[in-house]
Structure formats: structure tokens, C-alpha cells
Scaffold this active site. Structure first.
Site, PDB file in Angstrom:
ATOM      1  N   CYS A 187       0.816  -1.219   0.000  1.00 28.82           N
ATOM      2  CA  CYS A 187       0.000   0.000   0.000  1.00 28.82           C
ATOM      3  C   CYS A 187       0.850   1.269   0.000  1.00 28.82           C
ATOM      4  O   CYS A 187       0.370   2.330  -0.383  1.00 28.82           O
ATOM      5  CB  CYS A 187      -0.940  -0.015   1.199  1.00 28.82           C
ATOM      6  SG  CYS A 187      -2.076  -1.405   1.108  1.00 28.82           S
ATOM      7  N   HIS A 216      -3.829   7.073   1.403  1.00 28.41           N
ATOM      8  CA  HIS A 216      -4.052   5.731   0.865  1.00 28.41           C
ATOM      9  C   HIS A 216      -5.418   5.265   1.349  1.00 28.41           C
ATOM     10  O   HIS A 216      -5.743   5.409   2.531  1.00 28.41           O
ATOM     11  CB  HIS A 216      -2.960   4.785   1.365  1.00 28.41           C
ATOM     12  CG  HIS A 216      -3.337   3.340   1.268  1.00 28.41           C
ATOM     13  ND1 HIS A 216      -3.694   2.761   0.069  1.00 28.41           N
ATOM     14  CD2 HIS A 216      -3.457   2.367   2.204  1.00 28.41           C
ATOM     15  CE1 HIS A 216      -4.008   1.486   0.285  1.00 28.41           C
ATOM     16  NE2 HIS A 216      -3.873   1.225   1.568  1.00 28.41           N
ATOM     17  N   ASN A 262     -10.146  -0.820  -1.548  1.00 31.07           N
ATOM     18  CA  ASN A 262      -8.710  -0.617  -1.315  1.00 31.07           C
ATOM     19  C   ASN A 262      -7.933  -1.330  -2.420  1.00 31.07           C
ATOM     20  O   ASN A 262      -7.875  -2.561  -2.450  1.00 31.07           O
ATOM     21  CB  ASN A 262      -8.352  -1.173   0.071  1.00 31.07           C
ATOM     22  CG  ASN A 262      -6.867  -1.077   0.397  1.00 31.07           C
ATOM     23  OD1 ASN A 262      -6.035  -0.961  -0.499  1.00 31.07           O
ATOM     24  ND2 ASN A 262      -6.539  -1.151   1.668  1.00 31.07           N
TER      25      ASN A 262
END
Ligand code: COA
Length: 332
Positions: free
Chosen positions: A114, A259, A289
Site C-alpha cells: 500500500c 491511501h 482498497n
């Protein structure tokens, strides 16, 4: 020393939309639980035989190049952030290199989950600062949905992760009040197994076997509570580090693009930074995500919606598997 700036940004998500109700047909979950814990209403999952990490990255790159007013042959280097490459070997950078009219330029793969996009941006920034390259393409692209355990056992992570791609073209800044001010990168490997995909690992006699497949060790595994606890601390730390490094106050931030881990995490950071809603960009509600792709997808959408203007102070921050965490502060 010269600075680098984002010249163009683009994104692509696969056409297949998966709603929370669709997930409830695969596993024991429900729309209310998912929305309350994660903020996600729907996400995009790839269609096998139609989308690949490379094909999505290509679409995002074409958009970023177009918005930068550049052609592929003008790019000097590719940085490709993904933990879900199309092949085990070679990396995704070279697969993208052959898709467009790039020269035989270098292509580097980044595997920082990520945080991968900000790690990639930082690498590209150094190349431009030193003058080694003038135009660098940074891509974040992932297909996570094929690594998810869609049974009841995997439900806490399979409702979160999704597929998509984003790309930015980085070039030299022309004005003082423009470009990347700093990037900040961190890791703590002690927590590697709190969010990981064990197989197909190389440290065993045979990489793939029926036993291994039956064990489900190639599914993404996440300890959601541990991730949440560390994420809220590290996100704040790394944003504060960026602000203090540049002697800026949190009130100077025009747009925070975190993020898209989880809407509750983004809301916690927003509250800590005392930022109004219009200074934080979230799109996890309909994108999920997408790991390394969340930030460039969000940047691209924010730009399309007129939420980033020239000269704005933009803060990017990420946290994820590793654990790794990172931030970047830039004037658009
Ligand atoms: N649907 C319905 N129930 C679910 C579920 C789902 N998809 N997933 C888990 N549950 C259940 C659990 O089994 C548990 O049931 P029990 O109380 O009967 O044992 C209950 O919900 C609570 O589980 P828990 O794991 O404690 O939930 P939580 O409040 O911690 O939420 C996460 C789980 C994953 C949403 C949360 O931990 C989180 O957001 N973590 C961070 C994840 C993240 O950001 N990841 C990306 C990192 S880049």
C-alpha cells in the site's frame, strides 16, 4: 537543486462492479457491516481474460500521458508499484514497457504494497532531482481480487481489497512554488506477517504443490485489528514528519490524499489534523482498497473533479503490509 512535479495523472478501473450485496452471496457478510467498518459500498474487480495488471496500467498511463501532453517515447524511465504482478518473473514494468511506444528505457518494479506508490514517487523524484532523467512514469496497479479468500474465513479482508490502476508522469518543476517538497519512507518488518500473502514463496523444496494449494496459503491474510492500530499511529507520524520537515503547519494542507485503506482510518486522520471535509479526498466508497493504486486513482479523480488546483499543497500518506508507511508533500 531542481525539483520534480506531477505533469499528468490518470487512472483506470475494471468495468465489473461488485456490491456488498454481491459479496453477501459469496460469504457470510452484509452491506451494513461492511459500510460501518470500512465505508465501502462497492468496488471494481477484474474480469479474467479481459483485464490484466498490465492492461489496466496501460489505460492509466495513456490518460496520464495525454493530460501531461506527452508521448510515450518522451518518457525516460518506468517505476511500477505492484504486489500482484501478472507474472512471477519478469516484473510488471517491462510488461508495460512493451505496450506503448517507449524506448528501451529502464523499468523498475516496487513491492511495497500500500505504500508502493509513494515509494515509487520518491524513487522517481530522486532521478529527476539529480538530473539523471527528465520524465519518469510512476504506476500503481493491482489485481487483488484473485488473491482473496471469498469464503467466510477470509471475509474480513475480502470485503476490503479491489482492483485498479493509476499513473503519474513526473517531470522537472519550473517554478519555485511547485513540485515535490519531500518524501518520507519507513518500514518495520517485525509485523510482516500481520498482512501478507505467504505463497508461492521460494523457500521450500517445491513452490507449488496440491498440499500447499489446499492449505490456502496463497490467499491474502490480514490481522485487521493489528493493521488498524498501527495504521492510525503511523499515518499521523509520517504526515507530521513531512510537515515539520518543511516547517509547515497542518492548516497549510489544501488536500490530503490518504491511501484508501479504510474510511474509518481516513476519518481518524482527518479529525486529528482538524481538516474540513473538502480538504480530504476519499473514494474508497466505490473503489475499495486497491493497494498501490489507491493514491494515483484518487489523485486522478480529485484532479478531474477540480479539487486540486495549481499551487495547492497536497499531502499524500500511506500505510500497509510490511509494515511500511510513507508520505509526500508537494505543491501541485
Ligand atoms: N462481515 C460480517 N462480519 C464480519 C466480517 C464481515 N466481512 N468480517 C469479520 N466479521 C466479524 C468477525 O468474525 C467478528 O465476529 P465475532 O465477534 O462473532 O467473532 C466481528 O465481525 C468483529 O471482528 P473484528 O475483526 O474484531 O472486526 P473489526 O471491527 O476489527 O473490523 C476490519 C475488521 C478488518 C474492518 C478492521 O479490523 C479494520 O478496518 N482493519 C484495518 C484494515 C485495513 O485498513 N486494511 C488495509 C491496510 S492497507
Amino acid at each position: 537543486m531542481r525539483k520534480s512535479r506531477i505533469l499528468g495523472v490518470g487512472h483506470y478501473v475494471p468495468s465489473k462492479v461488485v456490491t456488498n450485496d454481491d459479496l453477501a452471496e459469496m460469504m457470510d457478510t452484509n452491506h451494513e457491516w461492511i459500510v460501518e467498518r470500512t465505508g465501502i459500498q462497492s468496488r471494481h474487480w477484474f474480469t479474467p481474460g479481459e483485464d490484466t495488471v498490465t492492461s489496466m496500467a496501460k489505460e492509466a498511463t495513456v490518460m496520464a500521458l495525454d493530460r501531461a501532453g506527452l508521448e510515450a517515447h518522451e518518457i525516460d524511465f518506468i517505476v511500477f508499484a505492484t504486489i500482484t504482478p501478472d507474472y512471477f518473473i519478469p516484473g510488471n514494468g517491462v510488461l508495460l514497457q512493451r505496450e506503448l511506444n517507449f524506448g528501451n528505457i529502464g523499468a523498475l518494479d516496487i513491492r511495497n504494497a500500500c505504500s508502493g506508490f509513494i515509494y515509487g514517487l520518491s524513487v522517481a523524484d530522486q532521478f529527476i532531482k539529480t538530473g539523471m532523467y527528465n520524465k519518469v512514469l510512476v504506476v500503481g496497479a493491482e489485481i487483488q481480487s484473485s488473491a482473496l479468500d471469498k469464503s467466510d474465513e477470509g471475509r474480513s479482508s475480502s470485503v476490503i481489497f479491489a482492483d485498479g490502476a493509476g499513473a503519474v508522469v513526473l517531470g522537472a518543476a519550473e517554478a519555485d512554488h511547485q513540485g515535490i517538497l519531500s518524501t518520507h519512507l519507513h518500514s518495520e518488518g517485525a509485523y510482516a506477517e500481520e498482512l501478507y500473502c505467504k505463497d508461492p514463496g521460494s523457500s521450500r523444496e517445491t513452490r507449488l504443490s496440491p498440499d500447499l494449494i489446499n492449505s490456502g496459503s496463497f490467499f491474502l491474510k490480514m490481522n485487521g485489528n493489528a493493521v488498524f492500530k498501527h495504521a492510525v499511529v503511523r499515518f499521523m507520524e509520517v504526515i507530521e514528519e513531512a510537515l515539520s520537515h518543511n516547517q509547515l503547519d497542518k492548516s497549510a494542507i489544501d488536500l490530503l490524499v490518504p491511501h484508501q485503506a479504510n474510511l474509518r482510518i481516513s476519518q481518524y486522520i482527518q479529525q486529528k489534523l482538524e481538516l474540513p471535509d473538502d480538504k480530504v479526498f476519499n473514494n474508497i466508497m466505490d473503489k475499495g482498497n486497491t493497494t498501490a493504486a489507491t493514491i494515483p486513482i484518487a489523485l486522478s479523480e480529485a484532479w478531474e473533479q477540480g479539487k486540486i488546483k495549481e499551487g495547492d499543497l497536497v499531502c499524500l500518506a500511506a500505510f500497509g503490509s510490511g509494515f511500511t508507511w510513507a508520505s509526500a508533500l508537494l505543491y501541485w
